[in-house]
Every structure is written in structure tokens, then in C-alpha cells.
Motif scaffolding. Structure first.
Motif, PDB file in Angstrom:
ATOM      1  N   VAL A 167       0.987  -1.130   0.067  1.00 19.34           N
ATOM      2  CA  VAL A 167       0.157   0.090   0.182  1.00 19.34           C
ATOM      3  C   VAL A 167       0.852   1.354  -0.066  1.00 19.34           C
ATOM      4  O   VAL A 167       1.712   1.625   0.863  1.00 19.34           O
ATOM      5  N   SER A 211      -0.570   4.478  -0.322  1.00 19.09           N
ATOM      6  CA  SER A 211      -1.449   5.685   0.154  1.00 19.09           C
ATOM      7  C   SER A 211      -2.679   5.260   0.425  1.00 19.09           C
ATOM      8  O   SER A 211      -3.096   4.310  -0.133  1.00 19.09           O
ATOM      9  N   GLU A 259      -6.371   7.229   0.993  1.00 18.86           N
ATOM     10  CA  GLU A 259      -7.015   8.499   1.151  1.00 18.86           C
ATOM     11  C   GLU A 259      -8.468   8.388   1.526  1.00 18.86           C
ATOM     12  O   GLU A 259      -9.259   7.721   1.178  1.00 18.86           O
ATOM     13  N   ARG A 277     -12.401   4.549   1.480  1.00 19.01           N
ATOM     14  CA  ARG A 277     -11.131   4.576   1.154  1.00 19.01           C
ATOM     15  C   ARG A 277     -10.460   4.484  -0.162  1.00 19.01           C
ATOM     16  O   ARG A 277     -10.831   3.469  -0.815  1.00 19.01           O
ATOM     17  N   ARG A 278      -9.670   5.304  -0.661  1.00 18.73           N
ATOM     18  CA  ARG A 278      -9.096   5.100  -2.170  1.00 18.73           C
ATOM     19  C   ARG A 278      -7.834   4.620  -1.481  1.00 18.73           C
ATOM     20  O   ARG A 278      -6.964   5.513  -0.935  1.00 18.73           O
ATOM     21  N   MET A 279      -7.238   3.543  -2.147  1.00 17.14           N
ATOM     22  CA  MET A 279      -6.119   2.923  -1.771  1.00 17.14           C
ATOM     23  C   MET A 279      -5.214   2.892  -2.869  1.00 17.14           C
ATOM     24  O   MET A 279      -5.866   2.299  -4.079  1.00 17.14           O
ATOM     25  N   ARG A 280      -3.724   3.461  -3.067  1.00 17.56           N
ATOM     26  CA  ARG A 280      -3.018   2.965  -4.176  1.00 17.56           C
ATOM     27  C   ARG A 280      -2.053   1.983  -3.552  1.00 17.56           C
ATOM     28  O   ARG A 280      -1.288   1.958  -2.496  1.00 17.56           O
ATOM     29  N   ARG A 336      -4.623   3.250 -12.661  1.00 16.23           N
ATOM     30  CA  ARG A 336      -3.146   2.585 -12.564  1.00 16.23           C
ATOM     31  C   ARG A 336      -2.242   3.515 -13.402  1.00 16.23           C
ATOM     32  O   ARG A 336      -2.491   4.500 -14.415  1.00 16.23           O
ATOM     33  N   TRP A 390       1.369   0.850 -10.338  1.00 10.67           N
ATOM     34  CA  TRP A 390       0.482   1.123  -9.153  1.00 10.67           C
ATOM     35  C   TRP A 390      -0.786   0.953  -9.692  1.00 10.67           C
ATOM     36  O   TRP A 390      -1.128   1.203 -10.683  1.00 10.67           O
ATOM     37  N   GLU A 439      -5.078   1.825  -8.478  1.00 13.85           N
ATOM     38  CA  GLU A 439      -5.857   2.533  -7.208  1.00 13.85           C
ATOM     39  C   GLU A 439      -7.173   1.530  -7.085  1.00 13.85           C
ATOM     40  O   GLU A 439      -7.858   1.063  -8.133  1.00 13.85           O
ATOM     41  N   ASP A 450     -11.126   1.364  -4.750  1.00  6.49           N
ATOM     42  CA  ASP A 450     -12.176   2.285  -3.610  1.00  6.49           C
ATOM     43  C   ASP A 450     -12.531   1.290  -2.907  1.00  6.49           C
ATOM     44  O   ASP A 450     -13.234   0.051  -3.379  1.00  6.49           O
ATOM     45  N   GLU A 489      -0.470   3.028   4.791  1.00  4.69           N
ATOM     46  CA  GLU A 489       0.791   2.784   3.959  1.00  4.69           C
ATOM     47  C   GLU A 489       1.991   2.053   4.588  1.00  4.69           C
ATOM     48  O   GLU A 489       2.328   1.801   5.744  1.00  4.69           O
TER      49      GLU A 489
END
Length: 201
Positions: free
Chosen positions: A12, A14, A16, A22-25, A53, A61, A63, A65, A81
Motif C-alpha cells: 500500500v 497511500s 485517502e 477509502r481510495r488506496m494506491r 493505474r 501502481w 488504485e 476504492d 501505508e
């Protein structure tokens, strides 16, 4: 659909907060041009949809939701993170089915009660919520954190699985310790067998 055979361990990058989701990258080793928007990727169990992406070093990477239900019913609510995730891309027609049929729909959060390392392997004792214990059988399959595993012994709400050195090395299992939560998915065959047993002839 998935097989429970982990193809990469992501990290992970980030998290957000966006209201109820939550938005995760997540960083991964997949080639960015092979990750389609809208594709499904199992992330330590839950099936999540790629919404963005791009390239990241020698990999990519992507992302996702993560909605309120997933945050509440799985271990995703604790992802931060740096959290490492077992990744598997959706099964394609013609792919080898090396594990068992996994949907990516987590049923409950199980917990590690004991870890016993020996000869490079580790035996994990796992406890599941009482209402799901009836779906676990010796020599049957379970999906734990997105990994297809064979059940060894069952004792009430507890059961054990044995992980070989390869699995410990190429998944997040080598980092797991007593008390850790695990995303647990019931085997489809066990689910339907239990339903049939409840249905009057």
C-alpha cells in the motif's frame, strides 16, 4: 473468480479517506499496460476493482476504492501505508486452476491463535467465528488472506493449516504472527453442501 494462488505481494502506497470509502494506491510487479481499468484484483482476500493505474518503478501502481462494508467486514480497515497484500488477478478461461474456486467475497475475519515453525515450514492454528466453523472440514479447502490452503485438523471453531517454505516466502504468510487477523472465505462446495443439508427433500 480466483484460485487462491498468489501471484504477487503488493504494498500500500497511500490511503485517502473519501467519506464512507477509502481510495488506496497499491504498488505491484504487474506490467502497467496489462492492468485494465475495471479489472478485479484480489487483495489479501477481498475482490477490489481497479479505478486507476500507472507505472511505478519496474512495475505498476493501481488504485481501488474500498467501501464501508469491506472496511467493516474484513481486515482492510487496518490497511495503512506500507501494508503488504497478497495479490491475485482474476482467472481467465484456460488458466490453470492450481488452488480452488475463490470468489473474493470475504465471509469473516479469522484470527491466528498459534504459530509453530519447524523444518522451514509453519503450522498455523486459526480460529473462526462460531457460525462459520461448520464449513471447515479436515482435508477441505479454505481461503485465508487470498491464499488457497488445505485444512489439516479441526477442533470446534479452531483448525490448522501447514505452510511450506515456498508459500511463506512468496506471500505475506512469512510475516504473520499470533493474534493477526485473516480474511476468511468459505469454500463454495462446503457452502452449497451445508445449504443442501438444511433444505427439506
Amino acid at each position: 473468480m480466483f484460485t487462491g494462488i498468489v501471484t504477487d505481494v503488493g504494498r500500500v502506497l497511500s490511503v485517502e479517506e473519501r467519506g464512507a470509502l477509502r481510495r488506496m494506491r497499491v504498488a505491484c510487479a504487474y506490467a502497467p499496460d496489462t492492468i485494465a481499468l475495471g479489472a478485479s484484483i484480489a487483495c489479501s482476500g477481498p475482490c477490489l476493482t481497479v479505478v486507476a493505474r500507472g507505472p511505478e518503478g519496474e512495475g505498476a501502481w493501481f488504485e481501488v476504492d474500498v467501501g464501508a462494508e469491506t472496511l467493516d467486514k474484513t481486515s482492510a480497515g487496518a490497511w495503512r501505508e506500507g501494508t503488504r497484500l497478497n495479490l491475485e488477478r482474476a482467472l481467465k478461461i484456460g488458466d490453470e486452476l492450481g488452488g480452488h474456486i475463490v470468489t473474493g467475497h470475504v465471509d469473516a475475519v479469522a484470527r491466528i491463535e498459534k504459530v509453530e515453525p519447524f523444518d522451514g515450514m509453519s503450522r498455523f492454528s486459526i480460529r473462526v467465528p462460531r457460525e462459520f466453523a461448520r464449513f471447515v472440514a479436515p482435508k477441505g479447502s479454505v481461503a485465508l488472506d487470498g491464499t488457497s490452503l488445505t485444512v489439516n485438523d479441526v477442533d470446534g471453531e479452531a483448525f490448522s493449516v501447514l505452510l511450506i517454505p515456498h508459500t511463506l516466502e512468496v506471500t505475506t504468510w512469512g510475516e504473520r504472527k499470533e493474534g493477526d487477523p485473516l480474511n476468511f472465505e468459505v469454500d463454495l462446495m462446503a457452502r452449497y453442501a451445508a445449504r443442501l443439508a438444511q433444505t427439506p427433500a
